[in-house]
Motif scaffolding. Structure first.
Motif, PDB file in Angstrom:
ATOM      1  N   THR A 261       0.851  -1.182   0.000  1.00  0.00           N
ATOM      2  CA  THR A 261       0.000   0.000   0.000  1.00  0.00           C
ATOM      3  C   THR A 261       0.889   1.235   0.000  1.00  0.00           C
ATOM      4  N   SER A 262       0.261   2.399   0.092  1.00  0.00           N
ATOM      5  CA  SER A 262       1.023   3.645   0.130  1.00  0.00           C
ATOM      6  C   SER A 262       1.915   3.719   1.360  1.00  0.00           C
ATOM      7  N   LYS A 263       1.606   2.934   2.401  1.00  0.00           N
ATOM      8  CA  LYS A 263       2.449   2.913   3.603  1.00  0.00           C
ATOM      9  C   LYS A 263       3.542   1.851   3.506  1.00  0.00           C
ATOM     10  N   SER A 264       3.420   0.957   2.539  1.00  0.00           N
ATOM     11  CA  SER A 264       4.455  -0.057   2.301  1.00  0.00           C
ATOM     12  C   SER A 264       4.764  -0.041   0.809  1.00  0.00           C
ATOM     13  N   ASP A 265       5.259   1.115   0.367  1.00  0.00           N
ATOM     14  CA  ASP A 265       5.332   1.418  -1.062  1.00  0.00           C
ATOM     15  C   ASP A 265       6.584   0.876  -1.738  1.00  0.00           C
ATOM     16  N   ASP A 266       7.497   0.334  -0.965  1.00  0.00           N
ATOM     17  CA  ASP A 266       8.760  -0.132  -1.515  1.00  0.00           C
ATOM     18  C   ASP A 266       8.612  -1.572  -1.981  1.00  0.00           C
ATOM     19  N   LEU A 267       8.913  -1.822  -3.237  1.00  0.00           N
ATOM     20  CA  LEU A 267       8.786  -3.166  -3.788  1.00  0.00           C
ATOM     21  C   LEU A 267       9.689  -4.148  -3.053  1.00  0.00           C
ATOM     22  N   GLU A 268      10.730  -3.653  -2.405  1.00  0.00           N
ATOM     23  CA  GLU A 268      11.616  -4.529  -1.651  1.00  0.00           C
ATOM     24  C   GLU A 268      10.899  -5.171  -0.469  1.00  0.00           C
ATOM     25  N   LEU A 269       9.784  -4.566  -0.028  1.00  0.00           N
ATOM     26  CA  LEU A 269       9.032  -5.121   1.095  1.00  0.00           C
ATOM     27  C   LEU A 269       8.215  -6.347   0.690  1.00  0.00           C
ATOM     28  N   PHE A 270       8.017  -6.513  -0.612  1.00  0.00           N
ATOM     29  CA  PHE A 270       7.251  -7.664  -1.093  1.00  0.00           C
ATOM     30  C   PHE A 270       8.074  -8.931  -0.866  1.00  0.00           C
ATOM     31  N   ARG A 271       7.541  -9.856  -0.056  1.00  0.00           N
ATOM     32  CA  ARG A 271       8.286 -11.045   0.361  1.00  0.00           C
ATOM     33  C   ARG A 271       8.016 -12.191  -0.613  1.00  0.00           C
ATOM     34  N   LYS A 272       8.856 -12.294  -1.607  1.00  0.00           N
ATOM     35  CA  LYS A 272       8.648 -13.273  -2.678  1.00  0.00           C
ATOM     36  C   LYS A 272       8.597 -14.698  -2.160  1.00  0.00           C
ATOM     37  N   GLU A 273       9.467 -15.010  -1.200  1.00  0.00           N
ATOM     38  CA  GLU A 273       9.505 -16.387  -0.695  1.00  0.00           C
ATOM     39  C   GLU A 273       8.217 -16.759   0.037  1.00  0.00           C
ATOM     40  N   LEU A 274       7.594 -15.788   0.697  1.00  0.00           N
ATOM     41  CA  LEU A 274       6.335 -16.040   1.387  1.00  0.00           C
ATOM     42  C   LEU A 274       5.150 -15.994   0.424  1.00  0.00           C
ATOM     43  N   CYS A 275       5.131 -14.970  -0.430  1.00  0.00           N
ATOM     44  CA  CYS A 275       3.944 -14.713  -1.250  1.00  0.00           C
ATOM     45  C   CYS A 275       3.893 -15.551  -2.516  1.00  0.00           C
ATOM     46  N   LEU A 276       5.050 -15.946  -3.031  1.00  0.00           N
ATOM     47  CA  LEU A 276       5.089 -16.655  -4.312  1.00  0.00           C
ATOM     48  C   LEU A 276       5.737 -18.030  -4.204  1.00  0.00           C
ATOM     49  N   GLY A 277       6.008 -18.458  -2.976  1.00  0.00           N
ATOM     50  CA  GLY A 277       6.611 -19.772  -2.799  1.00  0.00           C
ATOM     51  C   GLY A 277       5.696 -20.892  -3.265  1.00  0.00           C
ATOM     52  N   ARG A 278       6.277 -22.007  -3.705  1.00  0.00           N
ATOM     53  CA  ARG A 278       5.514 -23.132  -4.222  1.00  0.00           C
ATOM     54  C   ARG A 278       5.271 -24.158  -3.125  1.00  0.00           C
ATOM     55  N   ASP A 279       4.192 -24.933  -3.294  1.00  0.00           N
ATOM     56  CA  ASP A 279       3.851 -26.017  -2.384  1.00  0.00           C
ATOM     57  C   ASP A 279       3.883 -27.308  -3.197  1.00  0.00           C
ATOM     58  N   ALA A 280       4.851 -28.174  -2.917  1.00  0.00           N
ATOM     59  CA  ALA A 280       5.038 -29.383  -3.719  1.00  0.00           C
ATOM     60  C   ALA A 280       3.866 -30.344  -3.623  1.00  0.00           C
ATOM     61  N   ALA A 281       3.074 -30.229  -2.543  1.00  0.00           N
ATOM     62  CA  ALA A 281       1.976 -31.182  -2.345  1.00  0.00           C
ATOM     63  C   ALA A 281       0.659 -30.708  -2.942  1.00  0.00           C
ATOM     64  N   ARG A 282       0.612 -29.470  -3.400  1.00  0.00           N
ATOM     65  CA  ARG A 282      -0.659 -28.940  -3.915  1.00  0.00           C
ATOM     66  C   ARG A 282      -0.422 -28.134  -5.185  1.00  0.00           C
ATOM     67  N   LYS A 283      -1.513 -27.834  -5.879  1.00  0.00           N
ATOM     68  CA  LYS A 283      -1.441 -26.923  -7.019  1.00  0.00           C
ATOM     69  C   LYS A 283      -1.221 -25.502  -6.501  1.00  0.00           C
ATOM     70  N   ASP A 284      -0.520 -24.710  -7.283  1.00  0.00           N
ATOM     71  CA  ASP A 284      -0.254 -23.316  -6.921  1.00  0.00           C
ATOM     72  C   ASP A 284      -1.023 -22.385  -7.847  1.00  0.00           C
ATOM     73  N   TYR A 285      -1.971 -21.615  -7.269  1.00  0.00           N
ATOM     74  CA  TYR A 285      -2.726 -20.623  -8.034  1.00  0.00           C
ATOM     75  C   TYR A 285      -2.261 -19.240  -7.600  1.00  0.00           C
ATOM     76  N   LEU A 286      -1.987 -18.391  -8.573  1.00  0.00           N
ATOM     77  CA  LEU A 286      -1.504 -17.037  -8.273  1.00  0.00           C
ATOM     78  C   LEU A 286      -2.653 -16.037  -8.311  1.00  0.00           C
ATOM     79  N   LEU A 287      -2.901 -15.382  -7.187  1.00  0.00           N
ATOM     80  CA  LEU A 287      -3.911 -14.321  -7.080  1.00  0.00           C
ATOM     81  C   LEU A 287      -3.221 -12.979  -7.307  1.00  0.00           C
ATOM     82  N   VAL A 288      -3.646 -12.246  -8.331  1.00  0.00           N
ATOM     83  CA  VAL A 288      -2.999 -10.986  -8.702  1.00  0.00           C
ATOM     84  C   VAL A 288      -4.034  -9.873  -8.739  1.00  0.00           C
ATOM     85  N   GLY A 289      -3.697  -8.689  -8.196  1.00  0.00           N
ATOM     86  CA  GLY A 289      -4.623  -7.564  -8.301  1.00  0.00           C
ATOM     87  C   GLY A 289      -4.432  -6.520  -7.232  1.00  0.00           C
TER      88      GLY A 289
END
Length: 621
Positions: free
Chosen positions: A401-429
């Motif tokens: 958000t405007s209070k967390s405006d730095d792209l460096e704050l986006f935690r790729k390992e948490l938000c985009l990490g894969r799960d080997a036991a399940r399908k991975d669907y990406l929610l974008v918006g």
């Protein structure tokens, strides 16, 4: 020496502010009136202090007494009236906010409070009745130290005082230019980045510039000042990066008008000395105090879409409150004897402030007087105030958000990490997509939902928006998806009609990755917060109130998107029809919790309700 043109300049400051806040056309830069007030205040107060110091009659106690008699009586009346009005019409959470702002106003720290309340999901600023007191806080914070500093500098002569004030002004201005790029809200609200505007007036009063001897020069400077103010009022808008460099035009404009009229009449000073303008200037303080609570409560209780008649009516009401406030509150105390003078003035102010402090504190400690509502309404309101989106939306990690405006704050390992036991669907918006994450992730246990969301960010390959959005979308579409980082893509946003072509293009280009694409359409929206509407409908026993305040635009947009995407290869899911399968919309879950906590964002319970409906109907597979 009294200068009627300065009262006229006050009118030139307050009128644009009023018209801007009431949404009159052609005054989109009317907010610069506050900057004009700062310059005027710096000039007049410094002139008084200068004369006292020069004559040997300087007294810090008498200075604060004058300030108290000038500022406090009308302010206290407006605070009391706002608390009473808030008690009558405000929901508990909003009433707590009013109590907090009343306390901060009494401590002349409301600018800091309102700065801390800035955020993407913060309550709308235009329904906070005491928001305008931020400027009083800035002034009073300045006047806590400035009289003492000026008295100290006076010992070293006028030149030392001018040099010190000029240095402080330059540092303040430089800080404002730097901070407005980093945190515009902080640059707007904080005193250190506003001090230079007050000091423009101070430097004029201290004689930084010799008085202009040429009549032609005075006339030209006066016209230039008026032109700079007019330019800023007519060409600035809420999108202008302000304050910083943009604040120079109205501030220097006000300074030039004051300067050019110091030793003779000019065309501009003659214009500003017209009796109607002088009168408006005389009542400008009361007008400023009353205008914002009046429009804020009207927006809160009625509508923020003012008709032309409503604008005129509200403007008239502002004057109707300001004139008696000036005549029967301001004037008697400014010239009073008895309780209005000396030690008694401080005693009276302390008693009044204490009573208001108790009232404001009671609103906060009493949880906004929730006892005013029947049990059914209390259940609706429970937990809805100040809704915490940190966990449900994963703000600051997977939702920027405007209070967390730095792209460096986006935690790729948490938000985009894969799960080997399940399908991975990406929610974008955007934030509406972020609101879906908690429901989707807890309902579809066989799917691991990744999340890439940012406020105001529609998931389009050629979209527009803040850098947090553009940078995140570039990474998702150009790096993450091409590397087979997800098994399906879910696009969700607060779509508009203008997005249809871009959405179709995005879907077509996503198909090249060979993964299913889901598009979630717009959700139902309301003209006020849903919990507030539900509470009002209970109190008034008006079952149709919620439906009447439902926005009609989303249904048409939902149908348009469904038709446009019919043969696109994407699966379209209607969030609107999920909540509004007929003319009646779902507003409460089975546990009695509103499905949306503001005009349209889902609560955690609402998100789960929507996701469970989609699972039952096999819409996401």
């Amino acid at each position: 020496m009294y200068r009627p043109d300065i009262d006229g300049l006050r009118a030139l400051a307050i009128l644009p502010v009023l018209l801007f806040h009431l949404n009159f056309p052609f005054v989109e830069g009317g907010f610069v009136g506050v900057d004009i007030f700062f310059v005027i205040s710096g000039y007049l107060i410094t002139r008084i202090l200068r004369d006292d110091l020069d004559s040997g009659s300087y007294s810090i106690a008498r200075f604060y007494e004058r300030r108290a008699r000038r500022i406090l009586p009308a302010l206290f009346v407006v605070l009391a009236a706002s608390c009473v009005a808030g008690f009558a019409v405000m929901m508990p959470h909003d009433l707590v906010g009013l109590g907090q702002s009343a306390l901060a106003t009494l401590l002349f720290s409301s600018n800091i409070l309102f700065l801390n309340q800035v955020g993407y999901f913060a309550d709308p600023a235009d329904i906070k009745p005491l928001l305008h007191t931020w400027s009083l806080a800035v002034e009073e914070q300045f006047y806590i130290l400035f009289p003492l500093l000026l008295a100290l500098l006076h010992r070293f002569g006028r030149r030392a005082a001018i040099a010190a004030c000029l240095a402080i002004a330059l540092v303040s201005f430089g800080a404002g230019i730097w901070l407005v790029q980093k945190d515009q809200a902080a640059a707007f609200y904080l005193a250190p980045t506003r001090v230079w505007e007050l000091l423009i007036g101070s430097l004029l009063a201290l004689g930084l510039f010799p008085l202009p001897g040429s009549d032609r020069l005075r006339q030209g400077l006066g016209c230039l000042g008026l032109g700079l103010i007019g330019f800023s009022i007519l060409t600035y808008s809420e999108s202008t990066l302000f304050p910083g460099i943009a604040a120079l035009a109205p501030s220097i404009g006000a300074g030039l008008i004051i300067y050019s009229g110091q030793n003779g009449v000019t065309w501009v000073s003659r214009l500003l000395s017209l009796r109607p303008l002088v009168f408006i200037g005389l009542i400008s303080y009361s007008l400023y105090l009353w205008h914002w609570p009046i429009q804020a409560f009207y927006r809160y209780e009625v509508t923020d879409h003012f008709s032309r008649l409503e604008k005129v009516g509200l403007l008239a009401l502002c004057f109707a409150c300001a004139i008696p406030s000036w005549r029967y509150v301001e004037q008697p105390f400014r010239t009073a004897t008895g309780w209005g003078q000396g030690r008694r003035a401080f005693t009276a102010a302390a008693v009044a402030a204490s009573l208001l402090f108790v009232a404001g504190g009671a609103l906060v400690v009493g949880h906004g007087a929730a006892w005013r509502y029947p049990a059914k309404a209390e259940a609706v309101l429970a937990g809805m105030g100040g809704y915490d989106v940190t966990s449900g939306y994963r703000e600051g990690s997977c939702f920027l958000t405007s209070k967390s405006d730095d792209l460096e704050l986006f935690r790729k390992e948490l938000c985009l990490g894969r799960d080997a036991a399940r399908k991975d669907y990406l929610l974008v918006g955007d934030s509406h997509a972020a609101a879906l994450w908690s429901g989707l992730s807890t309902t579809f246990t066989d799917i691991h939902f990744q999340q890439a969301t940012a406020s105001g960010c529609r998931p389009l390959m050629d979209g527009q928006g803040a850098e947090r959005c553009l940078g995140l979308m570039r990474y998702i579409f150009e790096q993450h998806l091409p590397r087979a980082g997800s098994d399906a893509v879910v696009l969700a946003a607060r779509w508009t009609h203008a997005d249809v072509a871009g959405l179709l293009s995005t879907v077509e280009r996503l198909k090249q990755f060979g993964r299913p694409v889901y598009v979630i359409g717009p959700i139902v929206e309301y003209q006020q917060k849903l919990p507030q509407l539900l509470t009002k409908s209970i109190l008034s026993d008006d079952a149709g109130m919620v439906a009447r305040n439902r926005s009609r635009a989303q249904k048409a947009l939902d149908e348009e998107l469904a038709q446009a995407l019919r043969n696109s290869g994407a699966t379209y899911i209607s969030a609107f029809k999920t909540l509004c399968p007929s003319d009646q919309c779902v507003t409460l879950t089975t546990s009695g919790v509103p499905v949306q906590w503001d005009y349209g964002h889902l609560t955690r319970e609402g998100s789960q309700f929507v996701a469970e409906t989609w699972r039952r109907n096999h819409l996401v597979q």
